[in-house]
Design a protein around this motif. Structure first.
Motif, PDB file in Angstrom:
ATOM      1  N   ASP A 181      49.668  25.299  95.263  1.00  8.55           N
ATOM      2  CA  ASP A 181      49.789  24.049  94.506  1.00  8.55           C
ATOM      3  C   ASP A 181      50.037  24.324  93.026  1.00  8.55           C
ATOM      4  OD1 ASP A 181      47.229  25.079  94.244  1.00  8.55           O
ATOM      5  OD2 ASP A 181      46.250  23.133  94.198  1.00  8.55           O
ATOM      6  N   VAL A 182      49.175  25.129  92.402  1.00 11.49           N
ATOM      7  CA  VAL A 182      49.293  25.420  90.967  1.00 11.49           C
ATOM      8  C   VAL A 182      49.231  26.928  90.754  1.00 11.49           C
ATOM      9  CG1 VAL A 182      48.303  25.068  88.684  1.00 11.49           C
ATOM     10  CG2 VAL A 182      48.191  23.231  90.371  1.00 11.49           C
ATOM     11  N   LEU A 183      50.130  27.428  89.932  1.00 12.50           N
ATOM     12  CA  LEU A 183      50.107  28.836  89.543  1.00 12.50           C
ATOM     13  C   LEU A 183      49.701  28.906  88.077  1.00 12.50           C
ATOM     14  CD1 LEU A 183      52.583  31.602  90.528  1.00 12.50           C
ATOM     15  CD2 LEU A 183      51.880  31.383  88.155  1.00 12.50           C
ATOM     16  N   THR A 184      48.549  29.527  87.822  1.00 15.27           N
ATOM     17  CA  THR A 184      48.047  29.612  86.445  1.00 15.27           C
ATOM     18  C   THR A 184      48.368  30.979  85.861  1.00 15.27           C
ATOM     19  OG1 THR A 184      46.256  28.089  87.046  1.00 15.27           O
ATOM     20  CG2 THR A 184      46.027  29.264  84.979  1.00 15.27           C
ATOM     21  N   SER A 185      47.546  31.961  86.132  1.00 13.25           N
ATOM     22  CA  SER A 185      47.809  33.307  85.619  1.00 13.25           C
ATOM     23  C   SER A 185      48.660  34.128  86.574  1.00 13.25           C
ATOM     24  CB  SER A 185      46.484  34.041  85.387  1.00 13.25           C
ATOM     25  OG  SER A 185      45.870  34.345  86.628  1.00 13.25           O
ATOM     26  N   GLY A 186      48.709  33.695  87.829  1.00 10.70           N
ATOM     27  CA  GLY A 186      49.427  34.451  88.842  1.00 10.70           C
ATOM     28  C   GLY A 186      48.554  35.464  89.561  1.00 10.70           C
ATOM     29  N   ALA A 187      47.262  35.530  89.211  1.00 16.61           N
ATOM     30  CA  ALA A 187      46.379  36.521  89.833  1.00 16.61           C
ATOM     31  C   ALA A 187      46.217  36.273  91.329  1.00 16.61           C
ATOM     32  CB  ALA A 187      45.018  36.508  89.142  1.00 16.61           C
TER      33      ALA A 187
END
Length: 214
Positions: A181-187
């Motif tokens: 749904d959401v990609l923040t840092s990609g971790a």
């Protein structure tokens, strides 16, 4: 036949549940998605990079949609968000496998659904590619990654996400679209990508609804 039935019931559904824009609440003529103003206000990435395709940039409109979908129980938003993701995908030559980012079973029980799996199902339906909902497992719960640096995020996720023990033959040599749904840092997506590649996947493309840009 199913499509014809749904089309026939649409006027009744619109009467019982008057269509409104899921972002601002404005009355709409039909259950078709966002109003014109909100649609224009959606922030979209100009290009895709680093093996990531994002339908939107995380902003006021996408934030409202994500919060309603992920935490507000608005699972009926899945078709809209899934269509927006699919529309940003490049031309997919050959066969691809659609895989969602997994939830730990405790969070799944608490929330009642895996939002990424619902999006993956829509992307698979639209693109016609195969879906593997349980290809990845989150074998232990992880704390929230908010406020953590890149190294700390990687430490928290180390070993938390693995391929399903019975998915080896399914993943080996496959090109995969990992849906979130959401990609923040990609971790989290990187942990999933690593698990898929270790299981023998040939290529992994990340597709998300909203991407957070610092």
């Amino acid at each position: 036949m199913r499509a014809a039935l749904a089309s026939g019931l649409a006027p009744l559904a619109d009467l019982v549940f008057p269509p409104r824009c899921p972002a601002c609440g404005l009355a709409l003529a039909a259950q078709a998605g966002l109003c014109g103003t909100c649609w224009q206000d959606v922030q979209r990435p100009e290009t895709s990079d680093d093996g990531v395709v994002a339908a939107t940039l995380y902003g006021p409109i996408s934030r409202k949609l994500v919060l309603a979908f992920k935490h507000g129980g608005r699972v009926t938003l899945a078709p809209l968000l899934g269509r927006m993701i699919a529309a940003r995908l490049p031309t997919l030559e050959g066969e691809w496998l659609i895989v969602p980012v997994p939830l730990h079973r405790r969070r799944l029980w608490r929330r009642g659904y895996n939002q990424s799996a619902l999006l993956a199902r829509e992307v698979a339906r639209i693109t016609g590619h195969a879906l593997a909902v349980d290809a990845l497992l989150r074998r232990r719960p992880t704390r929230s990654l908010g406020g953590l640096g890149r190294a700390e995020r990687a430490r928290v996720l180390a070993g938390a996400i693995v391929s399903h023990p019975r998915a080896g033959a399914l993943l080996a040599g496959r090109r995969i679209i990992l849906v979130d749904d959401v990609l923040t840092s990609g971790a989290t997506s990187e942990a999933c990508r690593t698990a898929l590649l270790q299981a023998g996947a040939r290529e992994v493309l990340v597709a998300c609804f909203a991407r957070v840009i610092d």
